[in-house]
Design a protein around this motif. Structure first.
Motif, mmCIF file in Angstrom:
data_model
loop_
_atom_site.group_PDB
_atom_site.id
_atom_site.type_symbol
_atom_site.label_atom_id
_atom_site.label_comp_id
_atom_site.label_asym_id
_atom_site.label_seq_id
_atom_site.Cartn_x
_atom_site.Cartn_y
_atom_site.Cartn_z
ATOM 1 N N ARG A 89 -9.105 2.543 -11.424
ATOM 2 C CA ARG A 89 -7.872 2.821 -12.165
ATOM 3 C C ARG A 89 -6.637 2.287 -11.436
ATOM 4 O O ARG A 89 -6.383 2.617 -10.279
ATOM 5 N N ASN A 90 -5.849 1.461 -12.134
ATOM 6 C CA ASN A 90 -4.688 0.827 -11.508
ATOM 7 C C ASN A 90 -3.668 1.828 -10.996
ATOM 8 O O ASN A 90 -3.017 1.586 -9.974
ATOM 9 N N ASP A 91 -3.525 2.964 -11.695
ATOM 10 C CA ASP A 91 -2.491 3.933 -11.301
ATOM 11 C C ASP A 91 -2.857 4.677 -10.026
ATOM 12 O O ASP A 91 -1.999 5.368 -9.454
ATOM 13 N N LEU A 92 -4.104 4.544 -9.552
ATOM 14 C CA LEU A 92 -4.519 5.230 -8.329
ATOM 15 C C LEU A 92 -4.322 4.370 -7.079
ATOM 16 O O LEU A 92 -4.442 4.883 -5.964
ATOM 17 N N TRP A 93 -4.036 3.087 -7.264
ATOM 18 C CA TRP A 93 -3.940 2.188 -6.116
ATOM 19 C C TRP A 93 -2.498 1.722 -5.920
ATOM 20 O O TRP A 93 -1.854 1.259 -6.850
ATOM 21 N N ARG A 94 -2.010 1.859 -4.687
ATOM 22 C CA ARG A 94 -0.678 1.393 -4.330
ATOM 23 C C ARG A 94 -0.801 0.435 -3.146
ATOM 24 O O ARG A 94 -1.597 0.668 -2.236
ATOM 25 N N VAL A 95 -0.001 -0.607 -3.158
ATOM 26 C CA VAL A 95 -0.023 -1.547 -2.043
ATOM 27 C C VAL A 95 0.455 -0.830 -0.783
ATOM 28 O O VAL A 95 1.472 -0.148 -0.779
ATOM 29 N N MET A 96 -0.313 -0.949 0.285
ATOM 30 C CA MET A 96 0.028 -0.336 1.558
ATOM 31 C C MET A 96 0.598 -1.369 2.525
ATOM 32 O O MET A 96 1.511 -1.078 3.297
ATOM 33 N N CYS A 97 0.066 -2.593 2.448
ATOM 34 C CA CYS A 97 0.517 -3.642 3.358
ATOM 35 C C CYS A 97 0.186 -5.004 2.758
ATOM 36 O O CYS A 97 -0.866 -5.176 2.129
ATOM 37 N N VAL A 98 1.093 -5.959 2.952
ATOM 38 C CA VAL A 98 0.839 -7.357 2.597
ATOM 39 C C VAL A 98 0.910 -8.160 3.888
ATOM 40 O O VAL A 98 1.945 -8.194 4.557
ATOM 41 N N ALA A 99 -0.212 -8.772 4.252
ATOM 42 C CA ALA A 99 -0.292 -9.567 5.484
ATOM 43 C C ALA A 99 -0.217 -11.046 5.128
ATOM 44 O O ALA A 99 -1.043 -11.547 4.361
ATOM 45 N N THR A 100 0.785 -11.729 5.662
ATOM 46 C CA THR A 100 0.948 -13.162 5.430
ATOM 47 C C THR A 100 0.642 -13.901 6.724
ATOM 48 O O THR A 100 1.215 -13.588 7.774
ATOM 49 N N PHE A 101 -0.258 -14.886 6.639
ATOM 50 C CA PHE A 101 -0.738 -15.576 7.830
ATOM 51 C C PHE A 101 -0.198 -17.004 7.913
ATOM 52 O O PHE A 101 0.346 -17.537 6.947
ATOM 53 N N ASP A 102 -0.388 -17.611 9.061
ATOM 54 C CA ASP A 102 0.179 -18.927 9.332
ATOM 55 C C ASP A 102 -0.508 -20.029 8.539
ATOM 56 O O ASP A 102 0.092 -21.061 8.259
ATOM 57 N N ASN A 103 -1.775 -19.828 8.169
ATOM 58 C CA ASN A 103 -2.495 -20.825 7.380
ATOM 59 C C ASN A 103 -3.655 -20.151 6.657
ATOM 60 O O ASN A 103 -3.939 -18.963 6.868
ATOM 61 N N TYR A 104 -4.319 -20.922 5.804
ATOM 62 C CA TYR A 104 -5.396 -20.358 4.988
ATOM 63 C C TYR A 104 -6.621 -19.996 5.827
ATOM 64 O O TYR A 104 -7.341 -19.048 5.498
ATOM 65 N N GLU A 105 -6.867 -20.748 6.887
ATOM 66 C CA GLU A 105 -8.011 -20.431 7.756
ATOM 67 C C GLU A 105 -7.818 -19.053 8.396
ATOM 68 O O GLU A 105 -8.769 -18.265 8.497
ATOM 69 N N TYR A 106 -6.616 -18.769 8.840
ATOM 70 C CA TYR A 106 -6.317 -17.458 9.415
ATOM 71 C C TYR A 106 -6.525 -16.357 8.374
ATOM 72 O O TYR A 106 -7.074 -15.282 8.676
#
Length: 239
Positions: A89-106
């Motif tokens: 259910r979408n209403d039960l999930w909230r974003v806790m963290c967005v991790a952005t990395f230096d490249n796609y391999e990372y």
């Protein structure tokens, strides 16, 4: 109560339909694991998204700003009464963290590392993992209602371990609230930068995540262009 104009009602209906479409398409994209080439072709950034379940405290990892039932099935392979398979259910999930990395391999290394650590804890080292968790008077993992904070704490610890173990330099972490990251002593501050997510209405979560994706893609493209120019300059100097 003021009456809504027909145009306002129509615009509101279109917006709701757009949000529903975004969630459906996002879920379809999240269905299968992505390679670096897949992420680039889909216009996605080198990111990992951590979603927290508001009911149970469990955390779901995704390579895209959405999630699918197949990810839940993969990341919760041994459900039990203390760690039930969560609802999609979408209403039960909230974003806790967005991790952005230096490249796609990372980004790929981080995602795979997080999923594998979860599987190791839930499948191969269940007794060891439970022995480290806070217990109630009956020896069960501590909980309030059905909420067990240990799951989000373990996810944060796993993220810190992955960044450290793989030395993922120039990692940027955006938290729903900075207190979730814990003490700075648990992080390699030479590798990671912490920040807060902008405030948002939970109803507009998909819009926020799509905006973060677009910004990260633009920044990634600018960095690669700068690197290409610098490389050309170096080659011309050598020649």
């Amino acid at each position: 109560m003021p009456m809504r104009l027909r145009a306002e009602k129509k615009m509101r209906k279109l917006l709701i339909e757009h949000l529903k479409t975004r969630k459906v398409l996002g879920a379809r994209i999240a269905k299968e694991p992505k390679t670096a080439q897949d992420l680039e072709q889909l216009g996605l950034a080198p990111q990992v998204y951590m979603f927290k379940n508001l009911f149970s405290g469990q955390v779901l990892y995704s390579q895209v700003p959405a999630f699918h039932q197949t990810q839940i099935d993969e990341q919760f392979p041994r459900p039990n009464w203390e760690n039930r398979k969560p609802s999609r259910r979408n209403d039960l999930w909230r974003v806790m963290c967005v991790a952005t990395f230096d490249n796609y391999e990372y980004a790929l290394a981080a995602y795979k590392g997080l999923v594998q650590l979860r599987q190791a804890r839930d499948v191969f080292q269940q007794k060891e993992a439970k022995s480290l968790r806070r217990k109630d008077n009956e020896g069960n993992t501590w909980y309030s209602g059905q909420y067990r904070p240990t799951y989000s704490q373990e996810a944060v610890a796993d993220l810190a371990h992955v960044v450290d173990e793989f030395e993922l330099a120039n990692t940027k972490l955006q938290w729903e609230n900075l207190w979730r990251k814990g003490e700075d002593q648990h992080w390699r501050l030479d590798l990671v930068e912490h920040d807060s997510l902008p405030p948002f209405n939970p109803r507009d979560q998909s819009i926020l995540l799509d905006d973060l994706r677009a910004r990260a893609v633009q920044e990634f493209a600018k960095l690669r262009e700068a690197e290409a120019v610098e490389k050309q300059v170096e080659e011309s100097v050598v020649a």
